[in-house]
Design an enzyme around this catalytic site. Structure first.
Site, short mmCIF file in Angstrom:
data_model
loop_
_atom_site.label_atom_id
_atom_site.label_comp_id
_atom_site.label_asym_id
_atom_site.label_seq_id
_atom_site.Cartn_x
_atom_site.Cartn_y
_atom_site.Cartn_z
N LYS A 53 0.83 -1.20 0.00
CA LYS A 53 0.00 0.00 0.00
C LYS A 53 0.87 1.26 0.00
CE LYS A 53 -3.79 -2.45 2.13
NZ LYS A 53 -4.43 -2.96 3.34
N GLN A 97 -4.98 -1.84 9.61
CA GLN A 97 -4.78 -3.13 8.95
C GLN A 97 -5.40 -4.26 9.77
OE1 GLN A 97 -3.29 -3.59 5.82
NE2 GLN A 97 -4.03 -5.69 6.06
N ASP A 120 -11.37 2.40 3.53
CA ASP A 120 -11.57 0.95 3.35
C ASP A 120 -13.04 0.65 3.04
OD1 ASP A 120 -9.51 -0.86 3.37
OD2 ASP A 120 -9.35 -0.96 5.56
#
Ligand code: NAP
Length: 283
Positions: A53, A97, A120
Site C-alpha cells: 500500500k 490493517q 476501506d
C-alpha cells in the site's frame, strides 16, 4: 473456448498513472492527499500488504504515514489514536490493517474511524450508503472487481451473478455492488447445498473462499465471466487462486489470474478512495 484473461495488474497500472497526474494537479492547488495506515503487531502477511500500500501511495504521490504499534497495544490506546487521526486535517484516509489482535474489538475500531476518512469502506454508515445505492467509499476489493468488469465492457445488468463467500469485506459487498448494477445475485457459502447447481448457472461467477482449486472448469458455464478473488499460498511458496485456472480458462469467456488479477486492483481502489476523500475535504 479459451477465455480472455483480465489482468488487474495492467488496469491498475493505467489507473495509477491517471491518479498520479490527478494528484499532481491537486498538489498544484495545495491539496496533498494523505493516508495513514495503522499496523498492530508483526504479522508477516499484514506487513507485506502494508508495504504494498505504501509503495502504491509513493508512486501516485499520496502522502502515506505508517504507524506501527506493538501487539500489546490496548483497544483504548488504539481508539485514542483514531480519535486524533479523525481530527488531523492532513489525514484524508485512515486504514487500520486487519486482522487485529484478539483483545481488540475489530468492529469497535471500524466504527471509531470517521466515515469521511473510512477509505476501506467498512464503516456501517458507508456500508449503509452502498446498500441504499448512494455514492460513498466502496470497499476496495469489491470496487476493484466492478471496475475490472466495466473496463472490459462486460454486461452486468440482467445477468445471473453468483458470489461464493459472504465475508463483510469481499463476498457481501461485491454482491451488493453487482445488485446495484442490476445483476440478479445469488450468494453461496459453506452451508449451501448442491453448489454446482448455482455455479454452473452463473453468467458472472465471483469466487472468494480462500481454498486453492475450490472450483474447476467442470463447475463453470460455457462463456461465464470468472473472477477469482482467492489468494492461497502453496507449499512451494507460490500464490494461487480459488479456481483451477487452466481448466476454467477453457470454459470461461473471461477469467482473472492469481496473482496479477484482483489483488492489484484492491490497492488501486484504496488510492482512489483516498484521493476522493482529499477532494471532498477541500470542497
Ligand atoms: P473469509 O472471511 O474467510 O470468508 C470465506 C467465505 O468462504 C465465507 O463466507 C465462507 O462461508 C465461504 N466458504 C468457506 N468454505 C466454503 C465451502 N466449502 N463452500 C462454500 N463456501 C465456503 O475470507 P475473505 O476475507 O472473504 O477472503 C476470501 C479469499 O479472498 C481469501 O483467499 C483472501 O485471501 C482473498 N482476498 C483477496 C483480496 C485481494 O485483494 N485479492 C482481498 C481480500 C481477500 P461461511 O460464511 O459460511 O463460513
Amino acid at each position: 473456448m479459451s477465455a480472455e484473461v483480465i489482468y488487474g495488474s495492467e488496469l491498475a497500472e493505467s489507473l495509477r498513472n491517471q491518479m498520479k497526474e490527478e494528484v499532481g494537479e491537486l498538489k498544484n492547488k495545495g491539496i496533498v492527499p494523505g493516508l495513514t495506515v495503522v499496523l498492530i503487531g508483526e504479522d508477516p502477511a499484514s506487513q507485506s500488504y502494508v508495504r504494498g500500500k505504501q509503495k502504491a501511495c509513493d508512486y501516485v504521490g499520496v502522502e502515506s504515514n505508517l504507524i506501527e504499534l506493538p501487539s500489546s497495544t490496548t483497544e483504548k490506546e488504539l481508539l485514542n489514536l483514531i480519535s486524533k487521526l479523525n481530527s488531523d486535517q492532513t489525514v484524508h484516509g485512515i486504514l487500520v490493517q486487519l486482522p487485529l489482535p484478539n483483545h481488540i474489538n475489530e468492529q469497535a475500531i471500524i466504527e471509531a474511524i470517521s466515515p469521511e476518512k473510512d477509505v476501506d469502506g467498512f464503516h456501517p454508515i458507508n456500508i449503509g450508503r452502498m446498500i441504499a445505492g448512494k455514492d460513498t467509499f466502496f470497499p476496495c476489493t469489491p470496487f476493484g472487481i466492478i471496475t475490472m468488469l466495466k473496463s472490459k465492457n462486460i454486461p452486468i445488468e440482467g445477468k445471473k451473478a453468483v458470489v461464493i463467500g459472504r465475508s463483510n469485506i469481499v463476498g457481501k459487498p461485491v454482491g451488493q455492488l453487482l445488485l446495484n448494477e442490476n445483476a440478479t445475485v445469488t450468494y453461496c457459502h459453506s452451508r449451501t447445498e448442491n453448489m454446482q447447481e448455482y455455479t454452473k448457472d452463473a453468467d458472472i461467477l465471483i469466487v472468494a473462499v480462500g481454498r486453492a482449486n475450490f472450483l474447476s472448469g467442470e463447475d463453470i458455464k460455457e462463456g461465464a465471466v470468472v473472477i477469482d478473488v482467492g489468494v492461497n499460498r502453496m507449499e512451494d511458496g507460490k500464490l494461487t487462486g480459488d479456481v483451477e485456472f487452466d481448466s476454467a480458462k477453457e470454459k470461461a469467456a473471461y477469467i482473472t489470474p492469481v496473482p496479477k488479477g484482483v489483488g492489484p486492483m484492491t490497492i488501486t481502489m484504496l488510492l482512489h478512495n483516498t484521493i476522493k476523500s482529499a477532494k471532498q475535504f477541500n470542497q
